[in-house]
Design a protein around this motif. Structure first.
Motif, PDB file in Angstrom:
ATOM      1  N   SER A  36       0.831  -1.205   0.000  1.00  0.00           N
ATOM      2  CA  SER A  36       0.000   0.000   0.000  1.00  0.00           C
ATOM      3  C   SER A  36       0.867   1.257   0.000  1.00  0.00           C
ATOM      4  O   SER A  36       1.916   1.297   0.650  1.00  0.00           O
ATOM      5  CB  SER A  36      -0.895   0.024   1.232  1.00  0.00           C
ATOM      6  OG  SER A  36      -1.816  -1.035   1.215  1.00  0.00           O
ATOM      7  N   ASP A  37       0.384   2.279  -0.670  1.00  0.00           N
ATOM      8  CA  ASP A  37       1.089   3.557  -0.713  1.00  0.00           C
ATOM      9  C   ASP A  37       0.711   4.372   0.529  1.00  0.00           C
ATOM     10  O   ASP A  37      -0.022   5.355   0.464  1.00  0.00           O
ATOM     11  CB  ASP A  37       0.721   4.318  -1.987  1.00  0.00           C
ATOM     12  CG  ASP A  37       1.608   5.531  -2.215  1.00  0.00           C
ATOM     13  OD1 ASP A  37       2.546   5.739  -1.413  1.00  0.00           O
ATOM     14  OD2 ASP A  37       1.363   6.271  -3.182  1.00  0.00           O
ATOM     15  N   ILE A  38       1.209   3.899   1.684  1.00  0.00           N
ATOM     16  CA  ILE A  38       1.046   4.608   2.942  1.00  0.00           C
ATOM     17  C   ILE A  38       2.446   4.929   3.470  1.00  0.00           C
ATOM     18  O   ILE A  38       3.431   4.342   3.019  1.00  0.00           O
ATOM     19  CB  ILE A  38       0.233   3.793   3.968  1.00  0.00           C
ATOM     20  CG1 ILE A  38       0.910   2.440   4.250  1.00  0.00           C
ATOM     21  CG2 ILE A  38      -1.197   3.599   3.493  1.00  0.00           C
ATOM     22  CD1 ILE A  38       0.211   1.620   5.310  1.00  0.00           C
ATOM     23  N   GLU A  39       2.519   5.831   4.444  1.00  0.00           N
ATOM     24  CA  GLU A  39       3.826   6.406   4.798  1.00  0.00           C
ATOM     25  C   GLU A  39       4.867   5.382   5.231  1.00  0.00           C
ATOM     26  O   GLU A  39       5.997   5.408   4.777  1.00  0.00           O
ATOM     27  CB  GLU A  39       3.636   7.478   5.869  1.00  0.00           C
ATOM     28  CG  GLU A  39       2.972   8.736   5.314  1.00  0.00           C
ATOM     29  CD  GLU A  39       3.097   9.919   6.239  1.00  0.00           C
ATOM     30  OE1 GLU A  39       4.231  10.274   6.607  1.00  0.00           O
ATOM     31  OE2 GLU A  39       2.054  10.488   6.602  1.00  0.00           O
ATOM     32  N   GLY A  40       4.503   4.465   6.129  1.00  0.00           N
ATOM     33  CA  GLY A  40       5.483   3.499   6.602  1.00  0.00           C
ATOM     34  C   GLY A  40       6.034   2.620   5.494  1.00  0.00           C
ATOM     35  O   GLY A  40       7.240   2.345   5.428  1.00  0.00           O
ATOM     36  N   ILE A  41       5.157   2.172   4.595  1.00  0.00           N
ATOM     37  CA  ILE A  41       5.580   1.284   3.513  1.00  0.00           C
ATOM     38  C   ILE A  41       6.348   2.051   2.439  1.00  0.00           C
ATOM     39  O   ILE A  41       7.356   1.558   1.910  1.00  0.00           O
ATOM     40  CB  ILE A  41       4.357   0.556   2.918  1.00  0.00           C
ATOM     41  CG1 ILE A  41       3.809  -0.449   3.942  1.00  0.00           C
ATOM     42  CG2 ILE A  41       4.715  -0.163   1.615  1.00  0.00           C
ATOM     43  CD1 ILE A  41       2.562  -1.190   3.493  1.00  0.00           C
ATOM     44  N   SER A  42       5.906   3.259   2.114  1.00  0.00           N
ATOM     45  CA  SER A  42       6.581   4.018   1.055  1.00  0.00           C
ATOM     46  C   SER A  42       7.977   4.489   1.468  1.00  0.00           C
ATOM     47  O   SER A  42       8.768   4.901   0.619  1.00  0.00           O
ATOM     48  CB  SER A  42       5.727   5.218   0.627  1.00  0.00           C
ATOM     49  OG  SER A  42       5.547   6.122   1.703  1.00  0.00           O
ATOM     50  N   GLU A  43       8.292   4.422   2.770  1.00  0.00           N
ATOM     51  CA  GLU A  43       9.662   4.699   3.207  1.00  0.00           C
ATOM     52  C   GLU A  43      10.607   3.572   2.803  1.00  0.00           C
ATOM     53  O   GLU A  43      11.804   3.780   2.640  1.00  0.00           O
ATOM     54  CB  GLU A  43       9.721   4.874   4.724  1.00  0.00           C
ATOM     55  CG  GLU A  43       9.191   6.207   5.214  1.00  0.00           C
ATOM     56  CD  GLU A  43       9.325   6.360   6.707  1.00  0.00           C
ATOM     57  OE1 GLU A  43      10.449   6.207   7.220  1.00  0.00           O
ATOM     58  OE2 GLU A  43       8.304   6.615   7.369  1.00  0.00           O
ATOM     59  N   VAL A  44      10.047   2.373   2.682  1.00  0.00           N
ATOM     60  CA  VAL A  44      10.856   1.203   2.338  1.00  0.00           C
ATOM     61  C   VAL A  44      10.824   0.947   0.836  1.00  0.00           C
ATOM     62  O   VAL A  44      11.847   0.661   0.214  1.00  0.00           O
ATOM     63  CB  VAL A  44      10.346  -0.045   3.096  1.00  0.00           C
ATOM     64  CG1 VAL A  44      11.127  -1.296   2.695  1.00  0.00           C
ATOM     65  CG2 VAL A  44      10.422   0.174   4.596  1.00  0.00           C
ATOM     66  N   ILE A  45       9.636   1.033   0.252  1.00  0.00           N
ATOM     67  CA  ILE A  45       9.471   0.745  -1.167  1.00  0.00           C
ATOM     68  C   ILE A  45       9.516   2.041  -1.970  1.00  0.00           C
ATOM     69  O   ILE A  45       8.693   2.936  -1.766  1.00  0.00           O
ATOM     70  CB  ILE A  45       8.133   0.035  -1.453  1.00  0.00           C
ATOM     71  CG1 ILE A  45       8.048  -1.300  -0.719  1.00  0.00           C
ATOM     72  CG2 ILE A  45       7.960  -0.182  -2.961  1.00  0.00           C
ATOM     73  CD1 ILE A  45       6.727  -2.016  -0.919  1.00  0.00           C
ATOM     74  N   GLU A  46      10.462   2.133  -2.872  1.00  0.00           N
ATOM     75  CA  GLU A  46      10.480   3.221  -3.847  1.00  0.00           C
ATOM     76  C   GLU A  46       9.742   2.718  -5.083  1.00  0.00           C
ATOM     77  O   GLU A  46      10.179   1.763  -5.735  1.00  0.00           O
ATOM     78  CB  GLU A  46      11.914   3.617  -4.190  1.00  0.00           C
ATOM     79  CG  GLU A  46      11.995   4.809  -5.109  1.00  0.00           C
ATOM     80  CD  GLU A  46      13.418   5.241  -5.388  1.00  0.00           C
ATOM     81  OE1 GLU A  46      13.613   6.064  -6.309  1.00  0.00           O
ATOM     82  OE2 GLU A  46      14.345   4.763  -4.692  1.00  0.00           O
ATOM     83  N   ASN A  47       8.616   3.336  -5.401  1.00  0.00           N
ATOM     84  CA  ASN A  47       7.727   2.821  -6.437  1.00  0.00           C
ATOM     85  C   ASN A  47       8.440   2.637  -7.780  1.00  0.00           C
ATOM     86  O   ASN A  47       9.167   3.519  -8.240  1.00  0.00           O
ATOM     87  CB  ASN A  47       6.546   3.785  -6.614  1.00  0.00           C
ATOM     88  CG  ASN A  47       5.409   3.159  -7.404  1.00  0.00           C
ATOM     89  OD1 ASN A  47       5.155   1.960  -7.295  1.00  0.00           O
ATOM     90  ND2 ASN A  47       4.725   3.965  -8.196  1.00  0.00           N
ATOM     91  N   ASN A  48       8.241   1.453  -8.333  1.00  0.00           N
ATOM     92  CA  ASN A  48       8.821   1.063  -9.624  1.00  0.00           C
ATOM     93  C   ASN A  48      10.338   0.887  -9.586  1.00  0.00           C
ATOM     94  O   ASN A  48      10.965   0.666 -10.625  1.00  0.00           O
ATOM     95  CB  ASN A  48       8.480   2.077 -10.732  1.00  0.00           C
ATOM     96  CG  ASN A  48       7.107   1.832 -11.308  1.00  0.00           C
ATOM     97  OD1 ASN A  48       6.741   0.698 -11.613  1.00  0.00           O
ATOM     98  ND2 ASN A  48       6.321   2.890 -11.432  1.00  0.00           N
TER      99      ASN A  48
END
Length: 342
Positions: free
Chosen positions: A267-279
């Motif tokens: 999910s594109d939520i703050e905690g996850i997007s800190e780890v996953i850089e989209n694409n």
């Protein structure tokens, strides 16, 4: 140093339990004396909605008899009340944002009550750590001094063995609860093509919903609780790990999937997007949107080269989350607190 770690959970695949275990092993390996106070050695009522409150009060009573610590380090707001009995340096680590998590699980009324306890708990301690930027921003705006230290994993325990049961294998691993996006995942699972197989490993309050759909769908496989090594082997053997959380800190499961060389979709939520850089290190999807989650799965699973490319980027990114690095951040933080009292 003599360090007491306090956690309402122990064992299992839960993020806090894993974090406390990893921190304990690092500190012990560095020559420090570590004691753990958790539900494994403290009375709790094993009933939903009573387990955490019962731990809160029983741990408070138990810590009246624990003396001589240099550091008392609680993990989870529920564990903070026990800190009231200590004169040593007191640290509270918050995994995610407590009141937001309560809101997801129980609604606004209980969330408003939890906010009052949350503020009281934060005022009991000398220092606060969070594992995500979202947590840092939230608690800083409340007026507290906060230090951000991420979750960590032990890269040495990642198995070489992979367990692949199906050609197109997806996996979810974690707590089966609303805030983890299980209901969205099940909506998506009901629409998956028959040759796409989703494994669900874990336990929690929504377990019956998972069991029911797995009985109806031949390509949904509920595995129940799995040991750490079994779970990691399943993740390593999967083509894609899915984490559709609605509320999350820095997820240990995502870090472990990246360390396993498995592509991640979160999910594109703050905690996850800190780890996953989209694409780049994985793919992000709008939270609480089963249609988009399904479309991203259908898009990504056939693209083997793209998945492998993102997985390889993830392998490089995850190295900074190893306990050898994060553990030193905690040790430096402990020492800085102790030096302030000199």
């Amino acid at each position: 140093m003599k360090i007491l770690l306090i956690s309402p959970t122990s064992g299992g695949i839960g993020g806090i339990a894993q974090h406390v275990d990893g921190l304990s092993q690092f500190l012990t390996g560095a020559g420090h004396e570590v004691d753990i106070l958790s539900s494994a050695n403290t009375f709790t009522i094993p009933i939903k909605r009573l387990k955490n409150p019962s731990f809160m009060f029983s741990s408070f009573l138990k810590t009246k008899f624990k003396k001589g610590n240099d550091i008392a380090h609680a993990h989870h707001i529920i564990a903070a009340l026990a800190m009231k009995n200590f004169s040593c340096k007191k640290i509270l680590s918050i995994h995610g944002v407590y009141s937001k998590n309560i809101d997801q699980l129980y609604g606004k009324t209980i969330s408003n009550i939890s906010k009052k306890y949350e503020k009281m708990a934060l005022n009991l301690v000398d220092a606060i750590t969070v594992n995500s930027k979202e947590g840092y921003d939230y608690y800083t705006k409340m007026g507290f001094n906060v230090v951000q230290i991420p979750n960590a994993i032990d890269l040495n325990i990642i198995p070489k063995k992979s367990t692949k049961q199906f050609k197109n294998q997806l996996i979810f691993a974690g707590r089966l609860s609303k805030e983890k996006g299980i209901e969205i995942l099940l909506e998506t699972a009901s629409q998956l093509p028959n040759n796409y197989h989703l494994l669900i490993a874990g336990s929690g309050p929504l377990e019956e919903k998972v069991r029911k759909l797995s009985d109806e769908k031949t390509n949904l496989h509920y595995l129940g609780y799995q040991s750490k090594q079994n779970m990691l082997s399943l993740i390593r053997g999967s083509d894609l790990l899915i984490q559709p959380s609605l509320e999350e800190g820095i997820s240990s499961t995502l870090l472990e999937a990246m360390a396993c060389g498995t592509c991640v979709l979160g999910s594109d939520i703050e905690g996850i997007s800190e780890v996953i850089e989209n694409n780049k290190t994985g793919l992000l999807v709008e939270p609480n949107n089963s249609d988009e989650l399904l479309n991203k799965i259908l898009y990504l699973l056939p693209k083997k080269e793209k998945r492998l490319s993102m997985a390889n980027e993830g392998l490089e990114r995850v190295k900074k989350y190893d306990w050898k690095i994060v553990g030193k951040l905690y040790l430096n933080f402990y020492e800085s607190l102790l030096n302030k009292s000199i």
